[in-house]
Design a protein around this motif. Structure first.
Motif, short mmCIF file in Angstrom:
data_model
loop_
_atom_site.label_atom_id
_atom_site.label_comp_id
_atom_site.label_asym_id
_atom_site.label_seq_id
_atom_site.Cartn_x
_atom_site.Cartn_y
_atom_site.Cartn_z
N LEU A 107 0.84 -1.19 0.00
CA LEU A 107 0.00 0.00 0.00
C LEU A 107 0.88 1.24 0.00
O LEU A 107 1.88 1.31 0.74
N THR A 108 0.53 2.23 -0.82
CA THR A 108 1.24 3.51 -0.83
C THR A 108 0.23 4.65 -0.82
O THR A 108 -0.89 4.51 -1.32
N ALA A 109 0.65 5.77 -0.24
CA ALA A 109 -0.19 6.98 -0.26
C ALA A 109 0.74 8.18 -0.31
O ALA A 109 1.81 8.20 0.31
N ALA A 110 0.35 9.19 -1.08
CA ALA A 110 1.16 10.40 -1.22
C ALA A 110 0.25 11.61 -1.35
O ALA A 110 -0.82 11.53 -1.97
N TYR A 111 0.69 12.72 -0.78
CA TYR A 111 -0.06 13.96 -0.89
C TYR A 111 0.88 15.09 -1.25
O TYR A 111 1.94 15.25 -0.62
N ARG A 112 0.53 15.86 -2.27
CA ARG A 112 1.31 17.01 -2.72
C ARG A 112 0.57 18.29 -2.34
O ARG A 112 -0.56 18.52 -2.78
N ASP B 120 5.85 17.15 -0.60
CA ASP B 120 5.35 15.79 -0.81
C ASP B 120 5.41 15.01 0.51
O ASP B 120 6.48 14.92 1.14
N LEU B 121 4.29 14.47 0.91
CA LEU B 121 4.21 13.60 2.09
C LEU B 121 3.81 12.21 1.61
O LEU B 121 2.79 12.06 0.93
N ARG B 122 4.59 11.19 1.96
CA ARG B 122 4.36 9.86 1.41
C ARG B 122 4.54 8.79 2.48
O ARG B 122 5.30 8.95 3.43
#
Length: 815
Positions: free
Chosen positions: A761-766, A777-779
């Motif tokens: 599982l991966t998640a990222a927020y720009r 970038d937060l990942r």
């Protein structure tokens, strides 16, 4: 599979949230070609943030709350565009067309044959732009590539950092052609690829293309299972400074600083990246420390472009090259052990020894590249690549229990009468490699097609030695620098090729290529023994293919090739083990010597047939490909392991590999993409006989293995991935399945890797730009989400486990 449906439903419901409010949906394409512009940046001002176009050029943004917004669309190498949008007009937009802006000079094409859809009759996959940004955290290249069709990896330390090994269609990386910017990376003597020397290179990579099947590379060793080419690019779009830091399980940490000038004075670009990564590792004493650097400088002139790349970095790591007994795979304590020797029976260790803290490696391998492209005319382009690779270092390993005075040549013959066996010795194995190369390439565009001709000139030299680094009970006065083996290896490589791509009609195009390869091993200056030989090989590798575009949606292709490849130098003679009884593997003469013109291990020869059909309409893309790989003298595992846990190999008279591959992508909902690939295959020994000792009489007897599965080839592989993108947020969930595989060719059920499934599982927020910061970038990445206990691979009775659930967080700030 129950977990798959739960996660898919969760992502579906999560994706519905933004659809309740008004959204802006559209696509970005090249104004001239109409092709999608993956990675185009779309920002709504004012608004909650921005997003990037997916591989189909599509994007979705939540509409702003104000009466009027401005949609800004940018992409490197294209003019920017701003569109005023009244809130009442939020909805689905027609494709946004961006006009290309030419660079001051030509873009360097580093590959002699970069495949393209609906034109190249080959089987390939690509990772570009957002694929790499979404996928790369801290893992090594084989881990990232393992989600591509027919690809798997295994990690000696379990964590995916350090010594990792890639396989394509089951073929190990010694039989893949691996390149960086077109420069060969397989060790000329060993054929292996040491990814640990390329730590954090993915942070500077713009594109990766993987071609499957034989004959897919003109540089480096002839490709058997396929080729991998990493391209770093010119970084004209990397303007500014980026600082990143991350931390996760097993005390893993990564820090990186990158900086780019953008285009200076319409002539230059400069780029650099410095990084450090450390981890304790999953298995005991499998720690790794890397300090990496990458620097690139490009100059653009009117008709030519010149680029210099320098990259590498010293690495230190704890040795962890032996696997574990099968019973340890499901035991949370035992699977993390790191023994330098063990023996087990009926699920119990009968003898084992923990690896010592002194068993470490230090190595550095800097790369220097000069790439030059000259557009001589509209129809003629000349490329030149010059490179130098220098590798130097050592590893220290335990010699307790299996070495004696004869192994170290501390006997009366060498002036050490009465010497006792060294106690608790640590052996240092040292290597110093030097490699130089020049690869020119001429491309001529003519009526109906393109002719490419090129040359590879490469020379490699090495120094190898071993000595006792430390021990108790050594003879008095022993020179601490005394070596018990020493020799020089080398290889000369000359390759010439020509390839024609010709349009037979508007729908049908032809590919024809021929490569002539001359390789010559050399081994000499061997201390104590004096072995000296040179072994030449000359191969001709042809390939012919056709691509037919039935209409705008369907195309069909096929190719047939014939490829030959030489064995490793160690197949001819393991000179490092000469004191332990290793002898040259050549036919014996009547006088009792060796005929160095007659190696016992022959080159492997492959006839490869590929047939494929591709469908592409809108966001839906699908490829079905079948292959037949018919070998003579395939180099397969012989059943034993060398000193460092690597399989001893030899020829099988005839083998056959059959496979059916599928890959597809689709947009299920706005912002929600599905990627699927699968392999069904059959790899068998058609004719193969081995000799073993009769347990009663001791006499040699023949054992026929005809029809057995070939060791190391899983015959079922599948990947499914759901990715949701919207409002600066990206969430992805992947499932990987790998079927069973044998670790030897005898189909012994005890030496079989069980099938396994893993979820990641991966998640990222720009974040949007704010106060001079272009974005943050937060990942987070969660590997092995459901904490499965499994083995990734195995050799003989040793199994290499995958790590338990692990988490990695990182943050990156762009100025």
């Amino acid at each position: 599979m129950r977990h798959t449906w739960i996660l898919a439903l969760a992502l579906f419901l999560f994706a519905q949230g933004p659809l309740v409010s008004q959204t802006i949906t559209g696509s970005v394409v090249d104004a001239r070609s109409g092709l999608p512009l993956e990675g185009a940046n779309i920002v709504l001002v004012p608004g909650p943030g921005g997003t990037a176009a997916d591989r189909s050029g599509r994007f979705t943004l939540e509409a702003a709350s104000g009466p009027v917004s401005v949609l800004r669309v940018t992409h490197v190498g294209y003019t920017s565009i701003s569109i005023m949008i009244p809130r009442s007009q939020a909805g689905v937009f027609q494709p946004i067309r961006l006009d290309p802006v030419p660079m001051p000079g030509p873009e360097i094409e580093v590959s002699a044959f970069r495949a393209t859809e609906r034109f190249s009759p080959v089987t390939f996959s690509e990772l570009r732009g957002s694929d790499l940004r979404d996928s790369y955290f801290v893992q090594d290249v084989p881990v990232l590539l393992s989600d591509l069709p027919s690809s798997t990896f295994y990690s000696e330390g379990g964590s995916g950092i350090g010594y990792n090994y890639l396989r394509i269609r089951g073929f190990d990386q010694r039989r893949l052609a691996v390149m960086i910017n077109g420069v060969p990376q397989n060790d000329p003597e060993d054929h292996n690829v040491y990814w640990v020397d390329f730590a954090d290179l993915l942070g500077s990579t713009e594109q990766i293309q993987v071609q499957r099947g034989a004959g897919s590379a003109f540089y480096g060793p002839p490709a058997i299972g396929g080729s991998v080419n990493l391209v770093t690019g010119d970084f004209a779009d990397r303007k500014g400074v980026r600082v990143a830091a991350g931390a996760g399980s097993w005390n893993t940490q990564r820090y990186a600083l990158s900086f780019g000038s953008g285009l200076l004075d319409q002539t230059y670009t400069l780029y650099g990246r410095l990084s450090r990564a450390v981890t304790d590792g999953y298995r005991d004493r499998s720690w790794v420390k890397t300090n990496s650097y990458y620097f690139a400088a490009t100059r653009y002139d009117r008709n030519m472009t010149t680029r210099v790349n320098v990259y590498g970095g010293p690495i230190s790591d704890g040795l962890v090259y032996y696997g574990l007994p099968k019973f340890a795979v499901k035991d949370r304590q035992e699977r993390r052990k790191n023994y330098n020797y063990w023996s087990a029976e009926n699920g119990v260790y009968t003898w084992s020894q923990q690896r010592r803290a002194q068993e470490v490696e230090e190595f550095s391998q800097p790369h220097y590249e000069l790439l030059h492209e000259w557009t001589i005319s509209d129809d003629v382009t000349l490329n030149n690549t010059f490179f130098h690779v220098a590798g130097q270092g050592y590893f220290d390993y335990d010699g307790t229990g299996w070495t004696d005075t004869s192994y170290y040549r501390l006997t009366e013959k060498y002036g050490y009468a009465g010497a006792g066996n060294p106690i608790n010795p640590i052996i240092r194995a040292y290597v110093d490699n030097r490699q130089w190369g020049w690869m020119p390439r001429l491309t001529v565009r003519h009526a109906g097609g393109t002719l490419t001709a090129g040359l590879e000139l490469r020379t490699h030299g090495s120094l190898h030695w071993g000595r006792i680094q430390w021990a108790e009970g050594l003879p008095a006065g022993l020179d601490p620098g005394r070596k018990y083996y020493e020799y020089r290896g080398g290889k000369t490589i000359v390759s010439v090729y020509a390839q024609e791509l010709y349009g037979l009609s508007e729908r049908l195009n032809l590919m024809g290529s021929l490569q002539a390869v001359y390789n010559r091993y050399r081994l000499g200056d061997e201390a104590f023994v004096g072995t000296d030989f040179g072994v030449p090989y000359l191969f001709f590798n042809p390939r012919l293919g056709l691509n037919y575009n039935l209409d705008a949606v369907w195309n069909f292709y096929g190719n047939i090739s014939y490829t030959q490849r030489e064995p490793r130098l160690k197949n001819l003679y393991d000179a490092a083990e000469s004191s332990g009884g290793a002898v040259p593997q050549f036919e014996r003469t009547d006088a009792g010597g060796y005929d160095f013109s007659a190696p016992l291990v022959k080159p492997e020869k492959l006839a490869n047939l590929e047939l494929g059909a591709r469908y592409s309409e809108g966001s839906v893309r699908a490829l079905v490909n079948g292959y037949m790989m018919d070998f003579s003298d395939e180099i397969v595992k012989s059943g034993g392991l060398d000193r460092f846990g690597q399989p001893i190999t030899g020829n099988a008279e005839r083998t056959l590999h059959l496979g059916l591959e599928f890959s597809g992508t689709a947009t299920l909902l706005p912002g929600l993409d599905l990627d699927v690939n699968a392999l069904l295959s059959r790899s068998r020994l058609a004719r193969h006989t081995v000799w073993e000792s009769d347990p009663v009489s001791g006499a040699a007897r023949a054992l026929e293995l005809d029809g057995n599965r070939i060791a190391g080839f899983p015959e079922r592989i599948a990947n499914v991935r759901l990715t949701w993108r919207g409002s600066g947020l990206t969430v992805g969930c992947g499932w990987k399945y790998v079927g069973d595989q044998y670790t030897d060719n005898f189909q012994n059920e005890e030496n079989k890797v069980d099938p396994f499934s893993v979820f990641n599982l991966t998640a990222a927020y720009r974040t949007p730009a704010l106060l001079g910061v272009r974005g943050i970038d937060l990942r987070v990445s969660v590997e092995n989400l459901f904490d499965a206990l499994y083995a990734q691979s195995g050799e003989a009775d040793q199994f290499f486990v995958g790590a338990e659930r692990s988490v990695f967080f990182d943050i990156a700030i762009d100025w």
